[in-house]
Enzyme design. Structure first.
Site, mmCIF file in Angstrom:
data_model
loop_
_atom_site.group_PDB
_atom_site.id
_atom_site.type_symbol
_atom_site.label_atom_id
_atom_site.label_comp_id
_atom_site.label_asym_id
_atom_site.label_seq_id
_atom_site.Cartn_x
_atom_site.Cartn_y
_atom_site.Cartn_z
ATOM 1 N N GLY A 1 -25.486 -11.046 -31.817
ATOM 2 C CA GLY A 1 -24.045 -10.896 -31.699
ATOM 3 C C GLY A 1 -23.260 -12.054 -32.289
ATOM 4 N N GLY B 1 -24.606 -4.402 -32.453
ATOM 5 C CA GLY B 1 -23.274 -4.048 -32.953
ATOM 6 C C GLY B 1 -23.256 -2.968 -34.029
ATOM 7 N N HIS C 1 -34.592 -7.675 -22.494
ATOM 8 C CA HIS C 1 -33.592 -8.154 -23.456
ATOM 9 C C HIS C 1 -33.039 -9.502 -22.982
ATOM 10 C CE1 HIS C 1 -29.963 -8.409 -25.862
ATOM 11 N NE2 HIS C 1 -30.542 -7.559 -26.678
ATOM 12 N N GLU D 1 -36.201 -11.188 -31.032
ATOM 13 C CA GLU D 1 -34.755 -11.400 -31.119
ATOM 14 C C GLU D 1 -34.442 -12.868 -30.835
ATOM 15 O OE1 GLU D 1 -32.596 -7.336 -30.552
ATOM 16 O OE2 GLU D 1 -32.514 -8.478 -28.708
ATOM 17 N N ASN E 1 -29.450 -0.414 -29.994
ATOM 18 C CA ASN E 1 -29.231 -0.809 -28.597
ATOM 19 C C ASN E 1 -27.720 -0.819 -28.396
ATOM 20 O OD1 ASN E 1 -28.965 -1.980 -26.124
ATOM 21 N ND2 ASN E 1 -29.783 -3.997 -26.715
ATOM 22 N N TRP E 2 -27.240 0.229 -27.739
ATOM 23 C CA TRP E 2 -25.785 0.344 -27.573
ATOM 24 C C TRP E 2 -25.248 -0.659 -26.564
ATOM 25 C CZ3 TRP E 2 -24.707 6.381 -27.071
ATOM 26 C CH2 TRP E 2 -25.034 6.987 -28.298
ATOM 27 N N LYS E 3 -26.125 -1.247 -25.771
ATOM 28 C CA LYS E 3 -25.689 -2.154 -24.701
ATOM 29 C C LYS E 3 -24.686 -1.408 -23.811
ATOM 30 C CE LYS E 3 -26.918 -5.967 -27.662
ATOM 31 N NZ LYS E 3 -26.729 -7.366 -28.092
ATOM 32 N N GLU F 1 -30.166 -10.590 -22.810
ATOM 33 C CA GLU F 1 -28.988 -10.481 -21.942
ATOM 34 C C GLU F 1 -29.408 -10.198 -20.505
ATOM 35 O OE1 GLU F 1 -27.031 -7.574 -24.385
ATOM 36 O OE2 GLU F 1 -26.789 -9.105 -25.928
ATOM 37 N N SER G 1 -28.024 -9.548 -35.275
ATOM 38 C CA SER G 1 -27.052 -9.439 -36.374
ATOM 39 C C SER G 1 -27.628 -8.739 -37.603
ATOM 40 C CB SER G 1 -26.496 -10.823 -36.759
ATOM 41 O OG SER G 1 -25.812 -11.392 -35.663
HETATM 42 P P1 13P Z 1 -26.556 -7.559 -32.576
HETATM 43 O O1 13P Z 1 -27.164 -6.661 -33.616
HETATM 44 O O2 13P Z 1 -25.202 -7.141 -32.133
HETATM 45 O O3 13P Z 1 -26.650 -8.992 -32.977
HETATM 46 O O4 13P Z 1 -27.468 -7.397 -31.272
HETATM 47 C C1 13P Z 1 -28.837 -7.498 -31.403
HETATM 48 C C2 13P Z 1 -29.462 -7.098 -30.131
HETATM 49 O O5 13P Z 1 -29.341 -7.779 -29.135
HETATM 50 C C3 13P Z 1 -30.199 -5.837 -30.105
HETATM 51 O O6 13P Z 1 -30.901 -5.692 -28.928
#
Ligand code: 13P
Length: 248
Positions: A170, A232, A94, A164, A9-11, A96, A210
């Protein structure tokens, strides 16, 4: 019997050209992967990444989809628009999006049903906050999400769930292998009960939060964990490839 699935997930990272360069570097590193590999990219990167993915088995994913077929929804993107570009997966709900963009269990459910109707594979995210975990509310919170987010789905083999825990996203603070395994086991058991007879046993459940090249082996060795949703660590080809190649 459930094929592992590792998705990036590149966000909101990588312009189209940066994204194309990243997948070009990734392709040779994951060419022998035995799991399904997906990159979920910003919508505007889709054409360039699709082109760069030619000749590889890496699948293309998006990070959101609207629930209406079309209409007056400024700024949104429909399932058909994604589909026409060869997108196969889409992240829905997600944390976020729930936190910053007003996503609710109801809209998560509507988006999931719309994605399925268009032939996309939804990757539906659920998870508890730190406060909820520490308050002993994890199973209660997950049960509520399970009942609302997945209502009306007939065939669960067509979806992927990403567990998640919000406190692990993150933050560098991963759930332990046992914590992730236990919670995913709970999700599967609960969903089998709520959606009995709808092929829940064939549904894959990823861990996200993470996850990285170091901790992926331990997580992936857990019997309940069918894959990872990687933030990440999906932004560097070598790091993401190390996770994809967790079994090597
Ligand atoms: P991280 O791997 O950066 O913690 O993010 C996880 C995530 O939100 C994947 O959708």
């Amino acid at each position: 019997m459930r094929k592992p699935i590792i998705a990036g997930n590149w966000k909101m990272n990588n312009t189209a050209s940066e994204g194309a360069a990243l997948v070009s570097a990734l392709k040779p590193l994951v060419k022998d992967a035995k799991c399904d590999v997906v990159v979920c990219v910003p919508a505007i990167d889709i054409p360039a990444v699709k082109k760069a993915l030619r000749g590889s088995k890496i699948k293309l994913g998006a990070q959101n989809v609207h629930y209406a077929e079309k209409g007056a929804f400024t700024g949104e993107i429909s399932a058909d628009m994604l589909k026409e570009y060869g997108v196969q997966y889409v992240i829905i709900g997600h944390s976020e999006r729930r936190q910053y963009f007003g996503e609710t269990d109801e809209t998560v459910n509507k988006r999931t049903l719309a994605a399925l109707a268009a032939g996309l594979t939804p990757i539906v995210c659920i998870g508890e906050s730190l406060e909820e975990r520490e308050g002993g509310l994890t199973e209660k919170v997950l049960s509520a999400q399970i009942e609302k987010d997945f209502a009306g789905i007939d065939d669960f083999s067509k979806i992927v769930v990403a567990y998640e825990p919000i406190w692990a996203i993150g933050t560098g603070r991963t759930a332990t292998d046992e914590q992730a395994n236990e919670t995913i086991g709970f999700i599967r058991k609960r969903m089998k009960k709520v959606y009995a007879g709808k092929r829940v046993g064939k549904m894959r459940i990823q861990y996200g939060g993470s996850m990285n090249a170091k901790n992926c082996k331990g997580l992936m060795a857990q019997p309940e964990i069918d894959g990872g949703l990687i933030g990440g660590a999906s932004l560097k080809a070598a790091d993401f490839a190390a996770i994809v190649n967790f079994d090597k």
